[in-house]
Each structure stands twice: as structure tokens, then as C-alpha cells.
Design a protein around this motif. Structure first.
Motif, short mmCIF file in Angstrom:
data_model
loop_
_atom_site.label_atom_id
_atom_site.label_comp_id
_atom_site.label_asym_id
_atom_site.label_seq_id
_atom_site.Cartn_x
_atom_site.Cartn_y
_atom_site.Cartn_z
N ALA A 1 0.71 -1.29 -0.21
CA ALA A 1 0.00 -0.17 -0.01
C ALA A 1 0.83 1.39 -0.12
CB ALA A 1 -0.74 0.01 1.24
N GLY A 2 1.94 1.17 0.73
CA GLY A 2 2.97 2.48 0.72
C GLY A 2 3.62 2.65 -0.50
N SER A 3 3.98 1.63 -1.26
CA SER A 3 4.45 1.47 -2.53
C SER A 3 3.61 2.21 -3.58
CB SER A 3 5.18 0.36 -2.83
OG SER A 3 6.08 -0.22 -1.93
N GLY A 4 2.20 1.67 -3.33
CA GLY A 4 1.25 2.11 -4.46
C GLY A 4 0.96 3.54 -4.29
N ALA A 5 0.79 4.09 -2.87
CA ALA A 5 0.74 5.62 -2.52
C ALA A 5 1.88 6.41 -3.24
CB ALA A 5 0.74 5.71 -1.13
N LEU A 6 2.92 6.07 -3.22
CA LEU A 6 4.20 6.67 -3.82
C LEU A 6 4.11 6.65 -5.30
CD1 LEU A 6 6.79 7.98 -3.58
CD2 LEU A 6 8.07 5.73 -3.68
N MET A 7 3.89 5.45 -5.92
CA MET A 7 3.62 5.41 -7.31
C MET A 7 2.24 6.35 -7.94
SD MET A 7 6.16 3.48 -8.12
CE MET A 7 6.89 3.94 -6.61
N ALA A 8 1.23 6.53 -7.10
CA ALA A 8 0.19 7.33 -7.33
C ALA A 8 0.73 8.63 -7.36
CB ALA A 8 -1.06 6.94 -6.58
N LEU A 9 1.36 9.04 -6.37
CA LEU A 9 1.79 10.50 -6.15
C LEU A 9 2.63 10.75 -7.30
CD1 LEU A 9 1.59 13.04 -4.38
CD2 LEU A 9 3.72 12.01 -3.24
N ILE A 10 3.71 9.89 -7.66
CA ILE A 10 4.50 10.30 -8.67
C ILE A 10 3.67 10.40 -10.10
CG2 ILE A 10 6.21 9.45 -10.27
CD1 ILE A 10 7.58 8.06 -7.70
N LEU A 11 2.55 9.63 -10.28
CA LEU A 11 1.88 9.60 -11.59
C LEU A 11 1.00 11.15 -11.53
CD1 LEU A 11 0.84 5.99 -11.56
CD2 LEU A 11 1.83 7.13 -13.34
N SER A 12 0.72 11.49 -10.49
CA SER A 12 -0.13 12.94 -10.32
C SER A 12 0.78 14.02 -10.91
CB SER A 12 -0.53 13.05 -8.91
OG SER A 12 0.40 13.37 -8.14
N GLN A 13 2.14 13.95 -11.00
CA GLN A 13 2.81 14.85 -11.37
C GLN A 13 3.49 14.45 -12.60
OE1 GLN A 13 3.21 17.34 -9.15
NE2 GLN A 13 1.86 15.98 -8.05
N LEU A 14 3.01 13.64 -13.47
CA LEU A 14 3.51 13.31 -14.77
C LEU A 14 2.66 13.93 -15.87
CD1 LEU A 14 4.75 9.76 -14.54
CD2 LEU A 14 6.05 11.92 -14.26
N SER A 15 3.15 14.34 -17.24
CA SER A 15 2.00 14.95 -18.26
C SER A 15 2.20 13.99 -19.30
CB SER A 15 2.63 16.36 -18.38
OG SER A 15 4.10 16.43 -18.92
N SER A 16 1.63 14.01 -20.21
CA SER A 16 1.33 13.41 -21.35
C SER A 16 2.76 13.09 -22.10
CB SER A 16 0.33 13.87 -22.58
OG SER A 16 0.45 15.35 -23.00
N ASP A 17 3.57 14.30 -22.33
CA ASP A 17 4.91 14.15 -22.69
C ASP A 17 6.10 13.27 -22.17
OD1 ASP A 17 5.42 16.04 -21.00
OD2 ASP A 17 6.16 17.68 -22.04
N GLN A 18 5.45 12.63 -21.07
CA GLN A 18 6.43 11.90 -20.26
C GLN A 18 5.67 10.40 -20.39
OE1 GLN A 18 6.14 14.46 -16.90
NE2 GLN A 18 8.44 14.35 -16.88
N ILE A 19 5.34 10.05 -21.47
CA ILE A 19 4.45 8.83 -21.93
C ILE A 19 5.12 7.40 -21.10
CG2 ILE A 19 5.08 8.63 -24.15
CD1 ILE A 19 1.75 7.83 -22.54
N SER A 20 6.48 7.43 -21.54
CA SER A 20 7.22 6.12 -21.23
C SER A 20 7.38 6.29 -19.63
CB SER A 20 8.92 6.32 -21.67
OG SER A 20 8.66 6.35 -23.30
#
Length: 435
Positions: A271-290
């Protein structure tokens, strides 16, 4: 022996793999089409939640009908109903019609899963049940991934994608209708009211509710989020496929680790790892698709095993004859979470910001992580914790419980039942015996 059993159920596994492809395609397809038709994010969330309402009803009502007409006939009728609902949504594009059809789809698919899992139970024994279910789960996840990839080469604005889903559902009928298999038998089991389960294993209840809400959010509104991010249809398909593929790869290793470590610690880590991944994803934009593909795959790897981990943790503290009854209660709890999840995040996105999608995922997974760590300090680890996070209940018991409506009352818990009593009096099963 295992190879013979796999050959014996190859037709069943083929059918459910095709159903998995259809389930994977349909959720994303409807989210994309609803966005194209400008239904609005909130309306789309409500429509997608209808599937989970139907799913909940299917696991509580449809099994009674299955007992009356038999498994093979029920499978055929339910598959036909599912194909019908998909075609109606292609022909009649209207939010109310889609809500009703989505409800019926969930009803049909849930009952199909009841049939298949009951069938698997009758073919398995205590020595290979975990292995057979792991094969089943891999095929389901593989089907979900394949469904996303098939959708990526179709046009969600047209009729063809809907027709492919309906066609595959009908093709899935062929293997199971021409096979010969003994139908499940029934056995008596002990019901476990939700109130009792909350007192015995509060973490299992909280985990089921929150994680099923998260899954409903991602499957139902994930494609909508991806559209607002500016991804194309093929990119959205890969976005969804990466999430499922991550879970497919991590399921078995995490399950095995949870047999050796405190399962609550594994829940907290995931769950903690998932929270970290979700937080990182919230900061990514479409030009960072990879990077989006990478982190959404890691998100799936972290959170998709959490439901089965929670189920295994729940069964660590139950007696053998309570496990199937507890499974039915967990299904209800998770079903309520699923119904709430998609509309909740849809409302946040419509009246707030798109980034709230992953912010809410971050918050919910952090809650599971924090509560898991809290419970570690409140209670000792279950003694003899040896069963896998993806093992099934023994033959016949799943069938019997699910085929008797899964509808026990919210009765009063046993008096003077505390954590220590549940820990010491619960019979811990060997590997492969839990649900």
C-alpha cells in the motif's frame, strides 16, 4: 496429476480467458465512448459503478438460479445476457440505457465467475489448489491485458469494438458447452456476519472496502483521466494494460512472500509503495508517456495483490468452517467499495481538478498502509500462517456458500470475542485451504 487436471479443465480456462478479454475491453471502451459522447465525468462514473452494483447482486442472487438450472445452462444463459447488453449499448447510446445495461453486464459476469471458480474447486485438491488458482489468475490478468491491446486497434466511436466483445463472449460458450465435467457438490458452512468480521479482523474489512474502491476508480475512470491527460486511444490501451500487467507479474511473488513474513507488513509495504507510485503519476504529463507506463505498471504491481493479501490475512484468524462465510461477507464489503469508488473520483475530477484522480488513490492507499502498521502494534501475528494469498477454499464450499445467496443478516457478534480469542481459537489451514 496436475497436467492431467489442467488438460481436464482446459476448455473451462479457455472460456474464462475469452471472458477476461471481454471484461478488459468493455470497461475501457465504455469510458472512452462516454467521453466521446460528452456524458460528463460524473455521469460516466455513475454508469461505471452500475457494473459493480450488478456484480454485487449477481453474487447474492444469481447463484440461486444456477442451482435450479445447472452450471452449463446457466453459463450459456448468462453469457448470452452479457453479449446482449454490450450490443444494446452499441445501438442505443444513452446514459440511462447504459446504466441499466452495465448493471446487467455486472450481474452476468459475476455469476459466470461463480460458475468457473466452483468448477475449479471440484477439479482441485489441497495439494494443487493454489497452483490451479494461480494459473486461473494469470489467465484472467492475461485476458484483461489482451482486451486493452485489442481495443487499442479499434475505434471506440464505432460499432466494431462492441461487436468484437459480443463475438468473443459467444465464442467463449463453445469450449464450455462441449466439455463434460462433474458439477460442484454442496456442504454446510458457518455464516460470518459483517459485524462479527469487523470485530475479528478489522484490517481485512478495511482493506477490502478501500482497495475495491481503488480498483473501481482505476478501471472505471482511469481511461477518462488518460483522455483528459491528452493520450490517444492506443496510448490509453497501453496505459490500462501496463497497470494490469504489473499486477499479473507481482501476484505470485508477493503471495509467496506474505507466507513467510507478517502479512500485515506486506500489506503495508504494498500500500505504501502504491501511494508513492500514485503520487508520482499525479505529477506526470502526456509528454512523459514512457514514465507514465513505467509507474502505472509499478502501481498495478503494488496494489492489485492487496485484495488477495487482505483475504488471506482475514482467513489467518478464522476457523475452517468460517472461511467461506467470511468470503461472502468480504465480497459484499468490497462490492460496496466498488460502487462508491468510481462516482467519488469522478465527482472530484468534474468539480475539482484532473490530478485529484491520483491524489485520491494516494490518500486511500496511505490509509491502508497506516492502518496495517497500526494493527501490527495492536495484535500478534497469526500462528501457523502458512497459506497462500491466492489460495482458494476447499472443493464444494465456495459453491455452497455462493449458491445460497451470500445474504446473511448483520447479526450480533459473539459475546466476549476479542483479538486474542480469535487468534488462539481459529484453526489455521494448510496451504491452499483458504479463500
Amino acid at each position: 496429476m496436475l497436467k492431467q487436471q489442467l488438460r481436464g479443465i482446459s476448455s473451462l480456462l479457455t472460456s474464462i480467458t475469452l471472458i477476461g478479454i471481454c471484461v478488459g475491453m468493455t470497461s475501457t471502451l465504455l469510458s472512452l465512448r462516454a467521453t466521446i459522447e460528452e456524458f460528463g465525468t460524473l455521469v460516466t462514473g455513475v454508469i461505471m459503478s452500475a457494473y459493480f452494483i450488478g456484480f454485487l447482486f449477481g453474487t447474492t442472487r444469481a447463484p440461486k438460479d444456477i442451482r435450479r438450472v445447472g452450471y452449463i445452462r446457466a453459463f450459456g444463459g448468462l453469457a448470452a445476457l452479457a453479449a446482449f447488453t454490450i450490443l444494446i449499448q452499441a445501438i442505443w447510446v444513452d446514459p440511462i440505457v447504459w446504466f441499466v445495461m452495465r448493471f446487467l453486464t455486472g450481474f452476468a459476469i459475476s455469476a459466470i465467475f461463480v460458475i468457473v471458480e466452483s468448477w475449479l474447486n471440484t477439479m482441485a485438491d489441497n495439494k494443487n489448489r493454489g497452483t490451479l488458482l494461480s494459473v486461473y489468475l494469470v489467465l484472467i490478468y492475461g485476458g484483461l491485458v489482451a482486451g486493452q491491446l485489442v481495443l487499442g486497434v479499434t475505434d471506440p466511436a464505432g460499432f466494431v469494438a462492441f461487436a468484437i466483445v459480443a463475438l468473443l463472449i459467444n465464442v467463449a460458450l463453445i469450449p464450455i458447452l462441449i466439455s463434460v465435467t462433474v458439477e460442484p457438490t454442496t456442504h454446510d458452512t458457518k455464516s460470518v456476519p459483517i459485524k462479527t468480521l469487523i470485530k475479528l479482523v478489522p484490517l481485512g474489512v478495511a482493506n477490502a472496502f478501500i482497495m475495491q474502491a481503488c480498483y473501481a476508480m482505476f478501471y472505471g475512470i482511469g481511461p477518462v483521466y488518460a483522455i483528459t491527460l491528452g493520450l490517444s486511444v492506443p496510448e490509453i490501451s497501453l496505459f490500462m494494460a501496463a497497470f494490469i500487467l504489473g499486477g499479473m507479474i507481482s501476484q505470485a511473488p508477493i503471495g509467496l512472500l506474505s507466507d513467510r513474513l507478517d502479512r500485515r507488513l506486506m500489506i503495508a509495504i504494498c500500500a505504501g509503495s502504491g501511494a508513492l507510485m500514485a503520487l508520482i503519476l499525479s505529477q506526470l504529463s502526456s509528454d512523459q508517456i514512457s514514465w507514465i507506463y513505467l509507474f502505472v505498471g509499478l502501481l498495478g504491481a503494488a496494489i492489485l495483490p492487496l485484495y488477495s493479501l487482505g483475504m488471506a490475512h482475514t482467513n489467518d484468524y478464522l476457523e475452517k468452517d468460517q472461511m467461506v462465510g467470511a468470503t461472502s461477507s468480504i465480497i459484499k464489503i468490497g462490492g460496496v467499495g466498488s460502487i462508491i469508488g468510481a462516482p467519488a473520483v469522478a465527482a472530484l475530477m468534474q468539480f475539482g481538478e484532473t490530478s485529484y484522480f491520483f491524489y485520491l488513490l494516494t490518500l486511500l492507499t496511505l490509509m491502508v498502509c497506516g492502518y496495517s502498521l497500526y494493527r501490527i502494534g495492536q495484535r500478534k501475528r497469526a500462528e501457523g500462517q502458512t497459506h497462500s494469498a491466492f489460495a482458494m477454499v476447499s472443493p464444494g464450499q465456495t459453491s455452497d456458500e455462493l449458491l445460497t445467496t451470500l445474504a446473511e443478516d448483520l447479526g450480533d457478534p459473539d459475546e466476549d470475542t476479542d483479538d486474542q480469542t480469535a487468534m488462539t481459537s481459529g484453526a489455521i489451514l494448510k496451504h491452499g485451504d483458504n479463500g
